[in-house]
Design an enzyme around this catalytic site. Sequence first.
Site, mmCIF file in Angstrom:
data_model
loop_
_atom_site.group_PDB
_atom_site.id
_atom_site.type_symbol
_atom_site.label_atom_id
_atom_site.label_comp_id
_atom_site.label_asym_id
_atom_site.label_seq_id
_atom_site.Cartn_x
_atom_site.Cartn_y
_atom_site.Cartn_z
ATOM 1 N N THR A 124 0.814 -1.221 0.000
ATOM 2 C CA THR A 124 0.000 0.000 0.000
ATOM 3 C C THR A 124 0.846 1.269 0.000
ATOM 4 O OG1 THR A 124 -1.508 1.265 1.405
ATOM 5 C CG2 THR A 124 -0.148 -0.325 2.530
ATOM 6 N N ASP A 125 0.243 2.349 -0.462
ATOM 7 C CA ASP A 125 0.927 3.656 -0.419
ATOM 8 C C ASP A 125 1.128 4.142 1.016
ATOM 9 O OD1 ASP A 125 -1.750 4.278 0.170
ATOM 10 O OD2 ASP A 125 -1.960 5.811 -1.372
ATOM 11 N N GLU A 126 0.400 3.534 1.972
ATOM 12 C CA GLU A 126 0.487 4.021 3.360
ATOM 13 C C GLU A 126 1.866 3.791 3.970
ATOM 14 O OE1 GLU A 126 -2.770 3.542 5.938
ATOM 15 O OE2 GLU A 126 -4.246 3.607 4.336
ATOM 16 N N TYR A 148 -1.696 -0.336 11.241
ATOM 17 C CA TYR A 148 -1.919 -1.028 9.951
ATOM 18 C C TYR A 148 -0.741 -0.777 9.013
ATOM 19 C CZ TYR A 148 -3.395 -1.446 5.077
ATOM 20 O OH TYR A 148 -3.434 -1.739 3.728
ATOM 21 N N LYS A 152 2.089 -3.399 7.396
ATOM 22 C CA LYS A 152 2.317 -3.606 5.955
ATOM 23 C C LYS A 152 3.780 -3.293 5.605
ATOM 24 C CE LYS A 152 -0.376 -4.499 3.144
ATOM 25 N NZ LYS A 152 -0.885 -5.819 2.643
ATOM 26 N N VAL A 204 -17.539 12.490 8.727
ATOM 27 C CA VAL A 204 -16.309 12.997 8.104
ATOM 28 C C VAL A 204 -15.326 13.319 9.230
ATOM 29 C CG1 VAL A 204 -15.314 14.939 6.816
ATOM 30 C CG2 VAL A 204 -17.411 13.841 6.000
HETATM 31 P P1 NAD Z 1 -10.248 -6.737 2.660
HETATM 32 O O1 NAD Z 1 -10.213 -6.458 4.116
HETATM 33 O O2 NAD Z 1 -11.484 -6.409 1.894
HETATM 34 O O3 NAD Z 1 -9.937 -8.279 2.403
HETATM 35 C C1 NAD Z 1 -8.960 -8.993 3.111
HETATM 36 C C2 NAD Z 1 -9.211 -10.480 2.911
HETATM 37 O O4 NAD Z 1 -8.170 -11.202 3.585
HETATM 38 C C3 NAD Z 1 -10.539 -10.968 3.496
HETATM 39 O O5 NAD Z 1 -11.196 -11.804 2.573
HETATM 40 C C4 NAD Z 1 -10.123 -11.754 4.743
HETATM 41 O O6 NAD Z 1 -11.015 -12.789 5.065
HETATM 42 C C5 NAD Z 1 -8.760 -12.278 4.308
HETATM 43 N N1 NAD Z 1 -7.889 -12.611 5.440
HETATM 44 C C6 NAD Z 1 -7.654 -11.859 6.549
HETATM 45 N N2 NAD Z 1 -6.806 -12.502 7.372
HETATM 46 C C7 NAD Z 1 -6.471 -13.669 6.753
HETATM 47 C C8 NAD Z 1 -5.607 -14.749 7.094
HETATM 48 N N3 NAD Z 1 -4.923 -14.766 8.249
HETATM 49 N N4 NAD Z 1 -5.506 -15.782 6.229
HETATM 50 C C9 NAD Z 1 -6.202 -15.799 5.072
HETATM 51 N N5 NAD Z 1 -7.041 -14.805 4.716
HETATM 52 C C10 NAD Z 1 -7.172 -13.750 5.543
HETATM 53 O O7 NAD Z 1 -8.991 -5.973 2.054
HETATM 54 P P2 NAD Z 1 -8.781 -5.315 0.614
HETATM 55 O O8 NAD Z 1 -9.191 -3.909 0.683
HETATM 56 O O9 NAD Z 1 -9.316 -6.214 -0.418
HETATM 57 O O10 NAD Z 1 -7.178 -5.326 0.553
HETATM 58 C C11 NAD Z 1 -6.477 -6.440 0.012
HETATM 59 C C12 NAD Z 1 -4.989 -6.163 0.101
HETATM 60 O O11 NAD Z 1 -4.659 -4.987 -0.622
HETATM 61 C C13 NAD Z 1 -4.495 -5.932 1.531
HETATM 62 O O12 NAD Z 1 -3.236 -6.554 1.663
HETATM 63 C C14 NAD Z 1 -4.354 -4.425 1.639
HETATM 64 O O13 NAD Z 1 -3.339 -4.079 2.547
HETATM 65 C C15 NAD Z 1 -3.959 -4.071 0.211
HETATM 66 N N6 NAD Z 1 -4.343 -2.714 -0.244
HETATM 67 C C16 NAD Z 1 -5.624 -2.283 -0.117
HETATM 68 C C17 NAD Z 1 -5.973 -1.013 -0.603
HETATM 69 C C18 NAD Z 1 -7.386 -0.493 -0.508
HETATM 70 O O14 NAD Z 1 -7.620 0.669 -0.832
HETATM 71 N N7 NAD Z 1 -8.374 -1.297 -0.098
HETATM 72 C C19 NAD Z 1 -5.000 -0.210 -1.206
HETATM 73 C C20 NAD Z 1 -3.690 -0.692 -1.301
HETATM 74 C C21 NAD Z 1 -3.372 -1.953 -0.837
HETATM 75 O O1 TDX Z 2 -16.124 7.221 8.197
HETATM 76 C C1 TDX Z 2 -15.074 7.659 7.688
HETATM 77 N N1 TDX Z 2 -14.883 9.010 7.607
HETATM 78 C C2 TDX Z 2 -13.758 9.584 7.096
HETATM 79 O O2 TDX Z 2 -13.630 10.819 7.051
HETATM 80 C C3 TDX Z 2 -14.036 6.796 7.178
HETATM 81 C C4 TDX Z 2 -14.191 5.305 7.256
HETATM 82 C C5 TDX Z 2 -12.912 7.387 6.657
HETATM 83 N N2 TDX Z 2 -12.756 8.728 6.631
HETATM 84 C C6 TDX Z 2 -11.537 9.302 6.022
HETATM 85 C C7 TDX Z 2 -10.232 8.737 6.527
HETATM 86 C C8 TDX Z 2 -9.346 8.834 5.311
HETATM 87 O O3 TDX Z 2 -8.792 10.146 5.223
HETATM 88 O O4 TDX Z 2 -11.588 8.960 4.642
HETATM 89 C C9 TDX Z 2 -10.286 8.630 4.135
HETATM 90 C C10 TDX Z 2 -10.311 7.208 3.614
HETATM 91 O O5 TDX Z 2 -10.467 6.343 4.736
HETATM 92 P P1 TDX Z 2 -10.485 4.747 4.573
HETATM 93 O O6 TDX Z 2 -11.535 4.376 3.595
HETATM 94 O O7 TDX Z 2 -10.542 4.164 5.943
HETATM 95 O O8 TDX Z 2 -9.089 4.482 3.856
HETATM 96 P P2 TDX Z 2 -7.576 4.796 4.283
HETATM 97 O O9 TDX Z 2 -7.430 4.977 5.731
HETATM 98 O O10 TDX Z 2 -7.080 5.898 3.390
HETATM 99 O O11 TDX Z 2 -6.876 3.394 3.870
HETATM 100 C C11 TDX Z 2 -7.235 2.715 2.635
HETATM 101 O O12 TDX Z 2 -6.290 2.935 1.642
HETATM 102 C C12 TDX Z 2 -5.040 2.299 1.741
HETATM 103 C C13 TDX Z 2 -7.440 1.215 2.868
HETATM 104 O O13 TDX Z 2 -8.367 0.994 3.902
HETATM 105 C C14 TDX Z 2 -6.120 0.535 3.149
HETATM 106 O O14 TDX Z 2 -6.312 -0.878 3.258
HETATM 107 C C15 TDX Z 2 -5.164 0.819 2.023
HETATM 108 O O15 TDX Z 2 -3.899 0.292 2.295
#
Ligand code: NAD
Ligand code: TDX
Length: 334
Positions: A124-126, A148, A152, A204
Site C-alpha cells: 500500500t501507499d500508506e 496497519y 504492511k 467525516v
Molecule cells: P479486505 O479487508 O477487503 O480483504 C482482506 C481479505 O483477507 C478478506 O477476505 C479476509 O477474510 C482475508 N484474510 C484476513 N486474514 C487472513 C488470514 N490470516 N488468512 C487468510 N485470509 C485472511 O482488504 P482489501 O481492501 O481487499 O485489501 C487487500 C490487500 O490490498 C491488503 O493486503 C491491503 O493491505 C492491500 N491494499 C488495499 C488497498 C485499498 O484501498 N483497499 C490499497 C492498497 C493496498
Molecule cells: O467514516 C469515515 N470518515 C472519514 O472521514 C471513514 C471510514 C474514513 N474517513 C476518512 C479517513 C481517510 O482520510 O476517509 C479517508 C479514507 O479512509 P479509509 O476508507 O478508511 O481508507 P484509508 O485509511 O485511506 O486506507 C485505505 O487505503 C489504503 C485502505 O483501507 C487501506 O487498506 C489501504 O492500504
Amino acid sequence: MKILVTGGAGFIGSNFIHYIMKQHPDWQVVNLDKLTYAGNLENLKDLEGQARYQFIKGDITDRIQIGSILSQGIDVVINFAAESHVDRSILDASPFIDTNIKGTQVLLDGIRQNKIEKYIQVSTDEVYGSLEKGKATETSNLLPNSPYAASKTSADLLCRAYWKTYGLPVMITRCSNNYGPYQFPEKLIPLVISNALEGKDIPVYGDGLNVREWIHVKDHCRALEAVVLKGLPGEIYNVGSNIEKNNLELVKFILKTLGKPESLIKYVTDRPGHDRRYALDAAKIKNELGWEPLMSFEEGMTATIKWYIDNKAWWQRIKSGEYAGYYERMYAGR
Ligand code: NAD
Ligand code: TDX
C-alpha cells in the site's frame, strides 16, 4: 498457470479473481481465505463449481496448511490476505501483526521450500506515510504512521530480506486507495454511498481535507496482472492514478450524484495519527511494464455508485450481519 490467491474473498482479491478468470481462460485459481469479517464468499458465488476455480478456507499463518498447498504445483502466489482497516488497527493492532507480518513470513517460508515462480506482495501507499507535497517513488523513505501501515511496511521489509538473503522471486506492489464493487462498507466510499442511500449521517473525520489518491479496483487488478506477467524479482512497483481528492470533495460528489443533501455530512472527531495526504509517482510501472490506469474518476465513481444502488442486498446483508454463516451454508454437506 496455477495461481494461489490469498485473501481472495475480500474486496480487491475477489475483483482480481473475477478479472483473471475472464482474461486468462487457461489459468487455474486457488483462493485461500480465512473468511474474517471482511471475507465474503458471496463476492464469488458465480464462480462456484467452475473446474478452474477452487476455494480453500484457511489461514496464511498456518504453516502446515500453507506448506501443503504450496507443494501441490502452484506457479504464482499473490498475497492479498490482510487486516486492512486503519481504524480497527488503532483499536487493536494484534490481528494486524499476526496476519500482515507473521502471515507474510509463513508464505515466504513456504515459497523457500517449494518451487514457486513468483510471489507478489500486495502492499500500500500508506508505507510512505503522509506527504505534504510531492509524490512518493519506490525509493522514498518508509514512514508508516498507523499500526496497519506499520504492519504492511514490516511485511514489505521481510519480502525484501527474503529476496536478498534467499534469492526468492518476490515482487511488491504499492497501490493507492481503491474503490469499486464488493468493498466492505467500513471504508469511506461504500460507507458514504450506503449511508446516503439509507438517509443516514455521513461521518467525516476532522476537517475533511485529508487527501487520498483514488484508483478503480479494475485498474489495480490490471496492474497486478502486468506484474504477474512481466514483473522482475526484487522490484517494487507503485500503482497510482494521479487522481487526488480530499474527503469532502469526494463525499460531496457522491451526495450530488445520488441527489442527497449535504446536510447528511457530520464532522466527527479525527482519526488519531490521521495521515494528511498520500500521493504516488507511478512512472516506473508505466515505463517498465507498460501499465497505466484507464478509468477516469467520473466514469469509475459513476459505475461504482450504480453498483451499490443495484446491489443493495449485498451491503444490507453485511450491515445487518446476515452474511455471517454464508460459508457454512454454501459448503454444507461437502
Ligand atoms: P479486505 O479487508 O477487503 O480483504 C482482506 C481479505 O483477507 C478478506 O477476505 C479476509 O477474510 C482475508 N484474510 C484476513 N486474514 C487472513 C488470514 N490470516 N488468512 C487468510 N485470509 C485472511 O482488504 P482489501 O481492501 O481487499 O485489501 C487487500 C490487500 O490490498 C491488503 O493486503 C491491503 O493491505 C492491500 N491494499 C488495499 C488497498 C485499498 O484501498 N483497499 C490499497 C492498497 C493496498
Ligand atoms: O467514516 C469515515 N470518515 C472519514 O472521514 C471513514 C471510514 C474514513 N474517513 C476518512 C479517513 C481517510 O482520510 O476517509 C479517508 C479514507 O479512509 P479509509 O476508507 O478508511 O481508507 P484509508 O485509511 O485511506 O486506507 C485505505 O487505503 C489504503 C485502505 O483501507 C487501506 O487498506 C489501504 O492500504
